[in-house]
Design an enzyme around this catalytic site. Structure first.
Site, PDB file in Angstrom:
ATOM      1  N   CYS A  87       0.983  -7.483  11.879  1.00 27.81           N
ATOM      2  CA  CYS A  87       1.255  -7.599  13.318  1.00 27.81           C
ATOM      3  C   CYS A  87       0.508  -8.765  13.952  1.00 27.81           C
ATOM      4  O   CYS A  87       0.329  -8.812  15.172  1.00 27.81           O
ATOM      5  CB  CYS A  87       0.927  -6.303  14.031  1.00 27.81           C
ATOM      6  SG  CYS A  87       2.095  -4.992  13.633  1.00 27.81           S
ATOM      7  N   SER A 124      -1.124  -3.600  10.336  1.00 30.46           N
ATOM      8  CA  SER A 124      -0.745  -4.495   9.240  1.00 30.46           C
ATOM      9  C   SER A 124       0.502  -5.298   9.602  1.00 30.46           C
ATOM     10  O   SER A 124       1.454  -4.754  10.169  1.00 30.46           O
ATOM     11  CB  SER A 124      -0.472  -3.673   7.985  1.00 30.46           C
ATOM     12  OG  SER A 124      -1.614  -2.916   7.672  1.00 30.46           O
ATOM     13  N   TYR A 137      -1.212  -3.576  -6.965  1.00 34.05           N
ATOM     14  CA  TYR A 137      -1.023  -4.284  -5.692  1.00 34.05           C
ATOM     15  C   TYR A 137      -2.329  -4.395  -4.903  1.00 34.05           C
ATOM     16  O   TYR A 137      -3.059  -3.397  -4.745  1.00 34.05           O
ATOM     17  CB  TYR A 137       0.054  -3.591  -4.819  1.00 34.05           C
ATOM     18  CG  TYR A 137       0.013  -4.134  -3.416  1.00 34.05           C
ATOM     19  CD1 TYR A 137       0.508  -5.408  -3.136  1.00 34.05           C
ATOM     20  CD2 TYR A 137      -0.616  -3.438  -2.389  1.00 34.05           C
ATOM     21  CE1 TYR A 137       0.393  -5.949  -1.868  1.00 34.05           C
ATOM     22  CE2 TYR A 137      -0.730  -3.966  -1.111  1.00 34.05           C
ATOM     23  CZ  TYR A 137      -0.226  -5.230  -0.861  1.00 34.05           C
ATOM     24  OH  TYR A 137      -0.356  -5.779   0.386  1.00 34.05           O
ATOM     25  N   ARG A 192       0.843  -1.191   0.000  1.00 37.19           N
ATOM     26  CA  ARG A 192       0.000   0.000   0.000  1.00 37.19           C
ATOM     27  C   ARG A 192       0.881   1.245   0.000  1.00 37.19           C
ATOM     28  O   ARG A 192       1.958   1.257   0.586  1.00 37.19           O
ATOM     29  CB  ARG A 192      -0.907   0.014   1.230  1.00 37.19           C
ATOM     30  CG  ARG A 192      -2.060  -0.981   1.160  1.00 37.19           C
ATOM     31  CD  ARG A 192      -2.960  -0.908   2.383  1.00 37.19           C
ATOM     32  NE  ARG A 192      -2.279  -1.356   3.578  1.00 37.19           N
ATOM     33  CZ  ARG A 192      -1.712  -0.584   4.480  1.00 37.19           C
ATOM     34  NH1 ARG A 192      -1.798   0.733   4.370  1.00 37.19           N
ATOM     35  NH2 ARG A 192      -1.104  -1.091   5.516  1.00 37.19           N
ATOM     36  N   HIS A 199     -10.376  -2.526  11.578  1.00 37.62           N
ATOM     37  CA  HIS A 199      -9.285  -3.376  11.076  1.00 37.62           C
ATOM     38  C   HIS A 199      -9.036  -4.489  12.100  1.00 37.62           C
ATOM     39  O   HIS A 199      -8.051  -4.469  12.823  1.00 37.62           O
ATOM     40  CB  HIS A 199      -8.036  -2.497  10.894  1.00 37.62           C
ATOM     41  CG  HIS A 199      -6.921  -3.141  10.146  1.00 37.62           C
ATOM     42  ND1 HIS A 199      -5.620  -2.687  10.234  1.00 37.62           N
ATOM     43  CD2 HIS A 199      -6.889  -4.177   9.278  1.00 37.62           C
ATOM     44  CE1 HIS A 199      -4.842  -3.430   9.452  1.00 37.62           C
ATOM     45  NE2 HIS A 199      -5.586  -4.339   8.869  1.00 37.62           N
ATOM     46  N   ARG A 238       2.138 -12.231  -0.661  1.00 38.85           N
ATOM     47  CA  ARG A 238       0.841 -12.578  -0.059  1.00 38.85           C
ATOM     48  C   ARG A 238       0.195 -13.777  -0.727  1.00 38.85           C
ATOM     49  O   ARG A 238       0.537 -14.135  -1.849  1.00 38.85           O
ATOM     50  CB  ARG A 238      -0.096 -11.367  -0.167  1.00 38.85           C
ATOM     51  CG  ARG A 238       0.443 -10.138   0.590  1.00 38.85           C
ATOM     52  CD  ARG A 238      -0.588  -9.481   1.429  1.00 38.85           C
ATOM     53  NE  ARG A 238       0.006  -8.528   2.349  1.00 38.85           N
ATOM     54  CZ  ARG A 238      -0.478  -8.262   3.554  1.00 38.85           C
ATOM     55  NH1 ARG A 238      -1.548  -8.863   3.994  1.00 38.85           N
ATOM     56  NH2 ARG A 238       0.115  -7.387   4.349  1.00 38.85           N
ATOM     57  N   LYS A 244      -9.606  -2.549   1.840  1.00 38.28           N
ATOM     58  CA  LYS A 244      -9.333  -1.405   2.702  1.00 38.28           C
ATOM     59  C   LYS A 244     -10.115  -0.163   2.250  1.00 38.28           C
ATOM     60  O   LYS A 244     -10.596   0.612   3.071  1.00 38.28           O
ATOM     61  CB  LYS A 244      -7.829  -1.129   2.757  1.00 38.28           C
ATOM     62  CG  LYS A 244      -7.022  -2.269   3.387  1.00 38.28           C
ATOM     63  CD  LYS A 244      -7.527  -2.582   4.750  1.00 38.28           C
ATOM     64  CE  LYS A 244      -6.977  -3.777   5.474  1.00 38.28           C
ATOM     65  NZ  LYS A 244      -5.642  -4.218   5.399  1.00 38.28           N
ATOM     66  N   ASP A 279      -9.077  -9.903   9.077  1.00 41.69           N
ATOM     67  CA  ASP A 279      -8.580  -8.558   8.755  1.00 41.69           C
ATOM     68  C   ASP A 279      -9.586  -7.436   9.015  1.00 41.69           C
ATOM     69  O   ASP A 279      -9.190  -6.356   9.418  1.00 41.69           O
ATOM     70  CB  ASP A 279      -8.136  -8.513   7.290  1.00 41.69           C
ATOM     71  CG  ASP A 279      -7.216  -7.330   6.977  1.00 41.69           C
ATOM     72  OD1 ASP A 279      -6.204  -7.167   7.677  1.00 41.69           O
ATOM     73  OD2 ASP A 279      -7.507  -6.571   6.033  1.00 41.69           O
TER      74      ASP A 279
END
Ligand code: GTP
Ligand code: SPV
Ligand code: MN
Length: 586
Positions: free
Chosen positions: A252, A250, A199, A71, A228, A371, A208, A279
């Protein structure tokens, strides 16, 4: 042929086609036949690479442009009428100015390409939580990814009917020019425009952009919350399932916590963990006075590196079929690899850049933000409530970040307002999920810094106001799995062992566990956390729970500086909580 007679949709599509000039328009109906055709086309051009059909059936590899792997927060904008409504933590530009700028960039950008029209739903079609979107894109990667991440297809148009109540999204890869890359949200128009990126987080607009940035604005206006957060169910030996939602920034640990496998000692006793989401959570007051949550997504867009049969077997299992891998290593046998999958980097493999890779040269084979995009139903521990249109009732909200020091393993807030304060002062070391420096501590309130679609001060007030809407409020906690010792090693084993902390958290929610006061909130006593077979001794746990007043005084300075940015928008309640914390630390 158009799949709807909805004039709002038809007008938007023709207006955007007039702007971007695609050669043709293809409406996505969601059928496997159409998706197969698109996959075949993308494999012919090299946009997707087929993987070993025996070992990874239905799986493909995608490589994004090397300049386009995460991002881009610096190019993400909230374009509402007034700058102060975007607030000091968002990039802002006046809507007219931004529309004009974007029109220039989009002009003719789909010439020679196909525009795909993707109808999709965030959460189960027809659910009281459901919101619909239409994304226009020139990327097959986006179409096949949206097919995994959302409920996509013509049933969405059927549910939408003639309504204008849908989120408009326009995406074009254009030339992938980083200088002209923009991820823009117009909350007052329910519109998202993304250009010059390929991406995931920038282009899968249901994620998001819609489910957090636009949805946070809808939640503010309609009395609910878009967060989130992962959602998981913990089944105790009595067979009772209790749910929690947890917000970590993100990379974590949300996906890992959401799919955790209980330690052996817990499994023997009958503990189970069920994943509802990894998420994003949409939370609404329910008719019974509790807070109910759904995961609006239908798949996982998870961090690959570090995912292994040891750390997260459920995530790994979820990627064994019908999965898209992005920017990972391609092995000679047509399977994939990434750092942390095992200790044997493959010989004769191709790295994420598409070049022959020699693991001995010290370079990484997979990008740190590589990912997997996997269907949720592939996950062995997916919750039986995953598709429940009513969601699940939330007993605990957990905040957490990546902190080498300062934040203890776990603490509980004293009440809702203090809990909102605890979320608002979250900080975490930055990761590879966004471009920019990695490992720098920054404030990331509620893990929403890059995802809140309006002024963060107003967002905090909205959190505080939820107390008036929800009769049986969840209890709020903070965790930190990432404390380091002097040598830089993680002190807490983490992963499955995190259940030991969640057990205490649930115990607190149901008046079954003890705690003691500290300057920052309630802490477990050492004997309140089950350490059996954890390899952690009582002294180490004491260290993990230690609240260092000097470090917290420094923390207060950072919080004051951060809070100062919000001026009048900082809720009085939070200012008062900060004063209380200062006093407690004296
Ligand atoms: P996004 O998809 O970016 O929102 O990330 P996420 O929050 O879902 O993070 P994820 O679960 O993918 O974890 C990111 C990284 O943190 C991985 O490298 C994990 O191995 C690591 N990690 C996750 N949980 C733990 C933990 O309990 N302890 C430690 N030490 N590392 C963890
Ligand atoms: C995150 O960065 O928090 C992610 C990945 O979950 S992205 O979809 O890129 O935002
Ligand atoms: Mn995320």
């Amino acid at each position: 042929m158009a799949l709807t007679t909805n004039t709002h949709v038809l007008e938007w599509v023709s207006e955007m086609a007039a702007l971007t000039q695609p050669d043709q328009i293809v409406w996505i109906d969601g059928s496997e036949a159409q998706l197969d055709m698109l996959r075949a086309e993308a494999m012919a051009t090299g946009e997707l690479i087929r993987l070993n059909e025996e070992k990874l059936p239905g799986c493909v590899l995608h490589r994004s442009d090397p300049n386009d792997v995460a991002r881009v927060e610096s190019r993400t904008f909230i374009c509402c009428e007034k700058e102060e409504d975007a607030g000091p933590t968002n990039n802002w530009m006046a809507p007219d100015e931004m529309y004009a700028k974007l029109r220039e960039i989009y002009a003719g950008c789909m010439a020679g390409r196909t525009m795909y029209v993707i109808p999709y739903s965030m959460s189960v079609v027809g659910s009281p939580f459901a919101k619909y979107g239409v994304e226009l894109t020139d990327s097959i990667y986006v179409v096949v990814s949206m097919a995994i991440m959302t409920r996509m297809g013509k049933e969405v148009f059927a549910a939408l009917g003639d309504s204008a109540d849908f989120i408009k999204g326009l995406h074009s890869k254009a030339q992938l020019d980083p200088e002209k890359r923009y991820i823009v949200h117009f909350p007052q128009d329910n519109t998202i425009m993304s250009v010059n990126s390929g991406y995931g987080g920038n282009v899968l607009l249901g994620k998001k952009c819609f489910a957090l940035r636009i949805a946070s604005c809808l939640g503010r206006d309609e009395g609910w919350m878009a967060e989130h957060m992962l959602i998981l169910g913990i089944e105790n030996p009595q067979g009772e399932v209790r749910y929690l939602a947890a917000a970590f920034p993100s990379a974590c640990g949300k996906t890992n916590l959401a799919m955790l496998i209980p330690p052996e000692h817990y499994r023997r006793k009958g503990w189970k963990v069920w994943c509802v989401g990894d998420d994003i959570a949409w939370l609404r007051p329910g008719p019974d006075g509790r807070l109910w949550a759904v995961n609006p997504e239908n798949g996982f867009f998870g961090v690959a590196p570090g995912t292994s049969a040891k750390s997260n077997p459920n995530a790994l299992a979820a990627t064994m079929k019908n999965t898209i891998f992005t920017n990972v290593v391609l092995k000679a046998d047509g399977t994939v690899w990434w750092e942390g999958m095992d200790k044997n980097p493959p010989e004769g493999a191709i790295n994420w850049l598409g070049e022959p890779w020699d693991p001995a040269d010290g370079s990484k084979g997979a990008h740190p933000n590589s990912r997997f995009t996997a269907p949720a139903i592939n996950c062995p521990c997916i919750s039986p409530e995953f598709e429940n249109p009513q969601g699940v009732p939330i007993s605990a909200i957990v905040f957490g970040g990546r902190r080498a020091k300062t934040a203890p393993l776990v603490y509980q807030s004293r009440n809702w307002a203090h809990g909102v304060f605890v979320g608002s002062i979250m900080a975490s070391e930055t990761t590879a999920a966004a471009t920019g420096a990695v490992g720098v501590v920054r404030r990331d309130p509620m893990a929403m810094l890059p995802f809140c679609g309006y002024n963060m001060g107003d967002y905090w007030q909205h959190w505080l106001d939820m107390a008036g809407r929800v009769e049986k409020l969840p209890k709020i906690f903070n965790v930190n799995w990432f404390r380091l010792d002097e040598e830089g090693n993680f002190i807490w084993p983490g992963f499955g062992d995190n259940l030991r902390v969640l057990e205490w958290i649930m115990g607190r929610c149901f008046d079954e566990a003890e705690a003691e006061e500290s300057p920052i909130g309630y802490l477990p006593k050492v004997e309140d956390i089950d350490l059996e077979e954890s390899g952690v001794d009582a002294q180490t746990l004491r260290e993990l729970l230690n609240v260092d007043r000097e470090l917290w005084k420094q923390e207060v300075e950072g919080i004051e500086e951060f809070y100062a940015m919000f001026g009048e928008k900082l809720p009085e309640t939070l200012r008062a909580e900060l004063e209380k914390l200062k006093k407690n630390l004296e």
